[in-house]
Design a protein around this motif. Sequence first.
Motif, mmCIF file in Angstrom:
data_model
loop_
_atom_site.group_PDB
_atom_site.id
_atom_site.type_symbol
_atom_site.label_atom_id
_atom_site.label_comp_id
_atom_site.label_asym_id
_atom_site.label_seq_id
_atom_site.Cartn_x
_atom_site.Cartn_y
_atom_site.Cartn_z
ATOM 1 N N PHE A 195 124.381 -45.820 57.135
ATOM 2 C CA PHE A 195 125.333 -45.371 56.123
ATOM 3 C C PHE A 195 124.963 -45.936 54.760
ATOM 4 C CE2 PHE A 195 127.172 -48.690 58.858
ATOM 5 C CZ PHE A 195 127.246 -49.759 57.975
ATOM 6 N N LEU A 196 125.395 -45.250 53.730
ATOM 7 C CA LEU A 196 125.098 -45.662 52.368
ATOM 8 C C LEU A 196 125.808 -46.963 52.052
ATOM 9 C CD1 LEU A 196 125.501 -42.130 50.789
ATOM 10 C CD2 LEU A 196 123.348 -43.311 51.252
ATOM 11 N N GLY A 197 125.111 -47.848 51.313
ATOM 12 C CA GLY A 197 125.670 -49.159 51.006
ATOM 13 C C GLY A 197 125.495 -49.504 49.545
ATOM 14 N N GLU A 198 125.826 -50.740 49.234
ATOM 15 C CA GLU A 198 125.676 -51.225 47.866
ATOM 16 C C GLU A 198 124.294 -51.848 47.674
ATOM 17 O OE1 GLU A 198 128.995 -53.845 47.137
ATOM 18 O OE2 GLU A 198 130.208 -52.163 46.433
ATOM 19 N N PRO A 199 123.759 -51.786 46.449
ATOM 20 C CA PRO A 199 124.271 -51.087 45.269
ATOM 21 C C PRO A 199 124.299 -49.572 45.496
ATOM 22 C CG PRO A 199 122.577 -52.676 44.648
ATOM 23 C CD PRO A 199 122.513 -52.513 46.140
ATOM 24 N N ILE A 200 125.406 -48.939 45.090
ATOM 25 C CA ILE A 200 125.602 -47.516 45.313
ATOM 26 C C ILE A 200 124.449 -46.733 44.692
ATOM 27 C CG2 ILE A 200 127.126 -45.558 44.861
ATOM 28 C CD1 ILE A 200 128.216 -47.595 46.865
ATOM 29 N N GLY A 201 123.953 -45.778 45.445
ATOM 30 C CA GLY A 201 122.884 -44.922 44.946
ATOM 31 C C GLY A 201 121.490 -45.477 45.122
ATOM 32 N N THR A 202 121.393 -46.699 45.690
ATOM 33 C CA THR A 202 120.060 -47.293 45.864
ATOM 34 C C THR A 202 119.776 -47.735 47.296
ATOM 35 O OG1 THR A 202 120.782 -49.562 45.371
ATOM 36 C CG2 THR A 202 120.168 -48.171 43.496
ATOM 37 N N SER A 203 120.808 -47.912 48.117
ATOM 38 C CA SER A 203 120.622 -48.597 49.397
ATOM 39 C C SER A 203 121.215 -47.831 50.573
ATOM 40 C CB SER A 203 121.250 -49.996 49.321
ATOM 41 O OG SER A 203 120.990 -50.732 50.497
ATOM 42 N N LEU A 204 120.512 -47.881 51.693
ATOM 43 C CA LEU A 204 120.995 -47.349 52.961
ATOM 44 C C LEU A 204 121.005 -48.495 53.960
ATOM 45 C CD1 LEU A 204 121.629 -44.645 54.595
ATOM 46 C CD2 LEU A 204 119.238 -44.767 55.335
ATOM 47 N N HIS A 205 122.114 -48.670 54.681
ATOM 48 C CA HIS A 205 122.171 -49.710 55.711
ATOM 49 C C HIS A 205 122.080 -49.055 57.078
ATOM 50 C CE1 HIS A 205 122.937 -53.550 57.574
ATOM 51 N NE2 HIS A 205 123.805 -52.948 58.372
ATOM 52 N N ARG A 237 116.533 -40.484 46.750
ATOM 53 C CA ARG A 237 116.187 -41.427 45.683
ATOM 54 C C ARG A 237 116.738 -42.832 45.931
ATOM 55 N NH1 ARG A 237 116.986 -37.617 40.236
ATOM 56 N NH2 ARG A 237 115.545 -35.966 40.903
ATOM 57 N N LEU A 238 116.830 -43.193 47.192
ATOM 58 C CA LEU A 238 117.208 -44.557 47.544
ATOM 59 C C LEU A 238 115.955 -45.430 47.502
ATOM 60 C CD1 LEU A 238 119.563 -43.757 50.558
ATOM 61 C CD2 LEU A 238 120.174 -43.992 48.144
ATOM 62 N N THR A 239 116.145 -46.693 47.202
ATOM 63 C CA THR A 239 114.986 -47.572 47.026
ATOM 64 C C THR A 239 114.825 -48.616 48.130
ATOM 65 O OG1 THR A 239 116.290 -49.062 45.615
ATOM 66 C CG2 THR A 239 115.041 -47.312 44.516
#
Length: 257
Positions: free
Chosen positions: A66-76, A104-106
């Motif tokens: 699921f998407l995590g913080e920092p928003i728009g950069t990270s997937l957990h 565009r996640l880093t």
Amino acid sequence: MNGATVRELHLMEDFEAVSLLYADIWGSEPGDSPISGEIMRALSHAGNYVAGAYEGGRLVGASVAFLGEPIGTSLHSHITGAVMGHGVGLALKMHQRQWALARRLTRITWTYDPLIRRNAYFNLVKLGARPEEYLTSFYGAMDDAINGGDESDRVLAAWYLTEPTPSPLEVTELPTGAAHRVLNREGRPEIAKTDAETVLVDLPDDIEALRRTDPGAARAWRLAVRETLGDLLTEGARVVGLHERRRYVIQRTASHP
């Protein structure tokens, strides 16, 4: 990847099949799977990652993130399970990587049990992920076939996707002056004091078998690695590699000689 095909999942019947697969892998009852089909359905519908790996039409692995913080950069990546020995885990991770890059996640993060040698090797050497944080009893005690009632200490690993080719953290030669903080002494951990800049933390040969056959020794390993690896990461030290698939190689920072 030995013919494994990975695809995103969207149907309730697929999520239920994943839940049953996870129950089988973790040795739990079907109704007590690590994650339910309903939760996967909600995560997928909200735009998160749920994928399955198939060989010959048979489900052999799955991953939920699921998407995590920092928003728009990270997937957990919360949970990944696969039939062992088929290269399925790597296929899932590479698919997850491409999914994240397309959005565009880093980076991708996940937790793993630092005592399980094959997981440490897969994460650090096969993928080039970086251990960043030690999490004490992250999920509490977990009484399944893998965790055996042990406390769920975890290491948070980060996979940086902007690196063209992640550098595998495999150490073939130890630096001069490297010294053990934890030594595997005939199957049990022996803790030593050292001021060395490069610190070694041995791992048990097979912690999952030890949890079944000698819970006291398994507990000793948990506490020894918590006290050493956990404290070093908290102090700002970095895990720079894995040596001989059986020990962490840790570099202290200049402020922690």
